[in-house]
Write a protein that holds these residues in place. Structure first.
Motif, mmCIF file in Angstrom:
data_model
loop_
_atom_site.group_PDB
_atom_site.id
_atom_site.type_symbol
_atom_site.label_atom_id
_atom_site.label_comp_id
_atom_site.label_asym_id
_atom_site.label_seq_id
_atom_site.Cartn_x
_atom_site.Cartn_y
_atom_site.Cartn_z
ATOM 1 N N MET A 1 -8.647 30.060 -12.328
ATOM 2 C CA MET A 1 -7.787 30.885 -11.495
ATOM 3 C C MET A 1 -6.501 31.226 -12.256
ATOM 4 N N THR A 2 -6.103 32.479 -12.189
ATOM 5 C CA THR A 2 -4.914 32.926 -12.909
ATOM 6 C C THR A 2 -3.786 33.222 -11.930
ATOM 7 N N ILE A 3 -2.658 32.577 -12.160
ATOM 8 C CA ILE A 3 -1.477 32.761 -11.319
ATOM 9 C C ILE A 3 -0.443 33.562 -12.096
ATOM 10 N N LEU A 4 0.115 34.557 -11.434
ATOM 11 C CA LEU A 4 1.232 35.306 -11.998
ATOM 12 C C LEU A 4 2.513 34.742 -11.407
ATOM 13 N N LEU A 5 3.363 34.205 -12.252
ATOM 14 C CA LEU A 5 4.639 33.628 -11.841
ATOM 15 C C LEU A 5 5.748 34.606 -12.224
ATOM 16 N N ILE A 6 6.469 35.107 -11.218
ATOM 17 C CA ILE A 6 7.573 36.030 -11.463
ATOM 18 C C ILE A 6 8.866 35.308 -11.121
ATOM 19 N N GLU A 7 9.584 34.855 -12.139
ATOM 20 C CA GLU A 7 10.764 34.005 -11.976
ATOM 21 C C GLU A 7 11.721 34.280 -13.129
ATOM 22 N N ARG A 41 -0.676 44.854 -11.897
ATOM 23 C CA ARG A 41 -1.461 46.094 -11.873
ATOM 24 C C ARG A 41 -2.516 46.128 -12.967
ATOM 25 N N GLU A 42 -2.363 45.286 -13.992
ATOM 26 C CA GLU A 42 -3.372 45.229 -15.052
ATOM 27 C C GLU A 42 -4.674 44.614 -14.546
ATOM 28 N N GLY A 43 -4.591 43.805 -13.497
ATOM 29 C CA GLY A 43 -5.771 43.149 -12.950
ATOM 30 C C GLY A 43 -5.940 41.737 -13.477
ATOM 31 N N GLY A 44 -6.897 41.017 -12.914
ATOM 32 C CA GLY A 44 -7.186 39.657 -13.358
ATOM 33 C C GLY A 44 -6.271 38.601 -12.784
ATOM 34 N N ILE A 45 -5.438 38.954 -11.794
ATOM 35 C CA ILE A 45 -4.513 38.000 -11.173
ATOM 36 C C ILE A 45 -5.082 37.544 -9.831
ATOM 37 N N ASP A 46 -5.157 36.230 -9.648
ATOM 38 C CA ASP A 46 -5.713 35.684 -8.407
ATOM 39 C C ASP A 46 -4.646 35.390 -7.366
ATOM 40 N N LEU A 47 -3.402 35.168 -7.806
ATOM 41 C CA LEU A 47 -2.327 34.829 -6.866
ATOM 42 C C LEU A 47 -0.989 35.069 -7.549
ATOM 43 N N VAL A 48 -0.005 35.495 -6.774
ATOM 44 C CA VAL A 48 1.334 35.738 -7.293
ATOM 45 C C VAL A 48 2.319 34.770 -6.661
ATOM 46 N N VAL A 49 3.101 34.092 -7.488
ATOM 47 C CA VAL A 49 4.247 33.303 -7.027
ATOM 48 C C VAL A 49 5.476 34.129 -7.367
ATOM 49 N N LEU A 50 6.200 34.560 -6.332
ATOM 50 C CA LEU A 50 7.222 35.587 -6.490
ATOM 51 C C LEU A 50 8.596 35.086 -6.043
ATOM 52 N N ASP A 51 9.542 35.064 -6.972
ATOM 53 C CA ASP A 51 10.918 34.742 -6.622
ATOM 54 C C ASP A 51 11.546 35.965 -5.951
ATOM 55 N N LEU A 114 -0.743 26.610 -3.059
ATOM 56 C CA LEU A 114 -1.459 27.544 -3.919
ATOM 57 C C LEU A 114 -2.964 27.319 -3.833
ATOM 58 N N ARG A 115 -3.378 26.072 -3.859
ATOM 59 C CA ARG A 115 -4.810 25.784 -3.790
ATOM 60 C C ARG A 115 -5.390 26.198 -2.444
ATOM 61 N N THR A 116 -4.617 26.024 -1.382
ATOM 62 C CA THR A 116 -5.074 26.463 -0.063
ATOM 63 C C THR A 116 -5.259 27.973 -0.029
ATOM 64 N N LEU A 117 -4.279 28.707 -0.556
ATOM 65 C CA LEU A 117 -4.383 30.165 -0.581
ATOM 66 C C LEU A 117 -5.551 30.632 -1.444
ATOM 67 N N LEU A 118 -5.779 29.975 -2.563
ATOM 68 C CA LEU A 118 -6.866 30.373 -3.446
ATOM 69 C C LEU A 118 -8.233 30.072 -2.830
ATOM 70 N N ARG A 119 -8.320 29.009 -2.037
ATOM 71 C CA ARG A 119 -9.585 28.690 -1.369
ATOM 72 C C ARG A 119 -9.887 29.683 -0.259
ATOM 73 N N ARG A 120 -8.865 30.027 0.475
ATOM 74 C CA ARG A 120 -9.082 30.800 1.697
ATOM 75 C C ARG A 120 -8.784 32.277 1.547
ATOM 76 N N GLY A 121 -8.160 32.684 0.430
ATOM 77 C CA GLY A 121 -7.738 34.071 0.319
ATOM 78 C C GLY A 121 -6.436 34.266 1.075
#
Length: 230
Positions: A1-7, A41-51, A114-121
């Motif tokens: 799973m790939t997480i995008l961290l914006i911080e 927008r490039e794709g391949g991101i499963d979840l975003v953690v956004l500040d 994060l794991r909960t969100l990734l399991r359930r969408g």
């Protein structure tokens, strides 16, 4: 799973990137909102953690842009805010965030969410939690029991929220300590027991039906127990 961290805060970003990688995630780190949006927008991101507080393009704008494009509208977003204000939490959820954490937070709780969100969408945290006669307004931080308002300290609310959102699960003292206090307590400490006793005085003692129960040698659970003989 790939997480995008914006911080944008360097120490926080580096710490979270390292910790998430050690927890088994692939992590892409963006230091500002525009770069983060471009990566999403490039794709391949499963979840975003956004500040929320970002230079140039803030977290609100990034979230709105993610939700406004078909390619990114379904990506789960957990936003981080240092401002523990009701309108900030409401605004984020209204814009389409799936969950939020207020800084400072326990890293173990971030990973669990994060794991909960990734399991359930994309699953939004319930704004209201109801257990028996207990009602918790998560966004506004208000509690009522059998229609009666209950005034809690911030720490008491955090403890009750943890127990309630994991209704029926027995939570160990060490887990409670790490998620509510972000500390590791010695096994013989009575800090957790004392905190639960204070919470019970407000939540349970004035009412006939008890919701917070002790499981000897295991921890505490919040649930409506069946009546005797049921």
């Amino acid at each position: 799973m790939t997480i995008l961290l914006i911080e944008d805060e360097p120490k926080t970003g580096d710490y979270l990137q390292r910790g998430l990688a050690e927890s088994g995630f692939a992590v892409r780190l963006a230091r500002n909102g525009r770069d983060g949006l471009a990566i999403a927008r490039e794709g391949g991101i499963d979840l975003v953690v956004l500040d929320v507080m970002l230079p140039g393009m803030d977290g609100w704008q990034v979230l709105a842009a993610l939700r406004g494009a078909p390619a990114t509208e379904q990506i789960p977003v957990l936003f981080l805010t240092a401002r523990d204000e009701v309108h900030d939490r409401v605004r984020g959820l209204e814009l389409g965030a799936d969950d939020y954490l207020v800084k400072p937070f326990a890293f173990v709780e971030l990973v669990a969410r994060l794991r909960t969100l990734l399991r359930r969408g994309p699953v939004r945290e319930d704004e209201l939690i109801r257990i028996g006669g207990l009602e918790i307004d998560v966004i506004r931080r208000r509690v009522r029991r059998d229609g009666t308002p209950v005034v809690l300290t911030a720490q008491e609310f955090a403890l009750l929220h943890l127990l309630a959102r994991r209704e029926g699960q027995v939570l160990s003292r060490s887990l409670i300590a790490s998620q509510v206090w972000d500390m590791n307590f010695d096994s013989d400490t009575n800090v957790i027991d004392a905190a639960v006793r204070r919470l019970r005085r407000k939540i349970d003692d004035p009412f006939p039906q008890k919701l917070i129960h002790t499981r000897r040698g295991m921890g505490y659970v919040c649930e409506v127990e069946p009546a005797a003989g049921a």
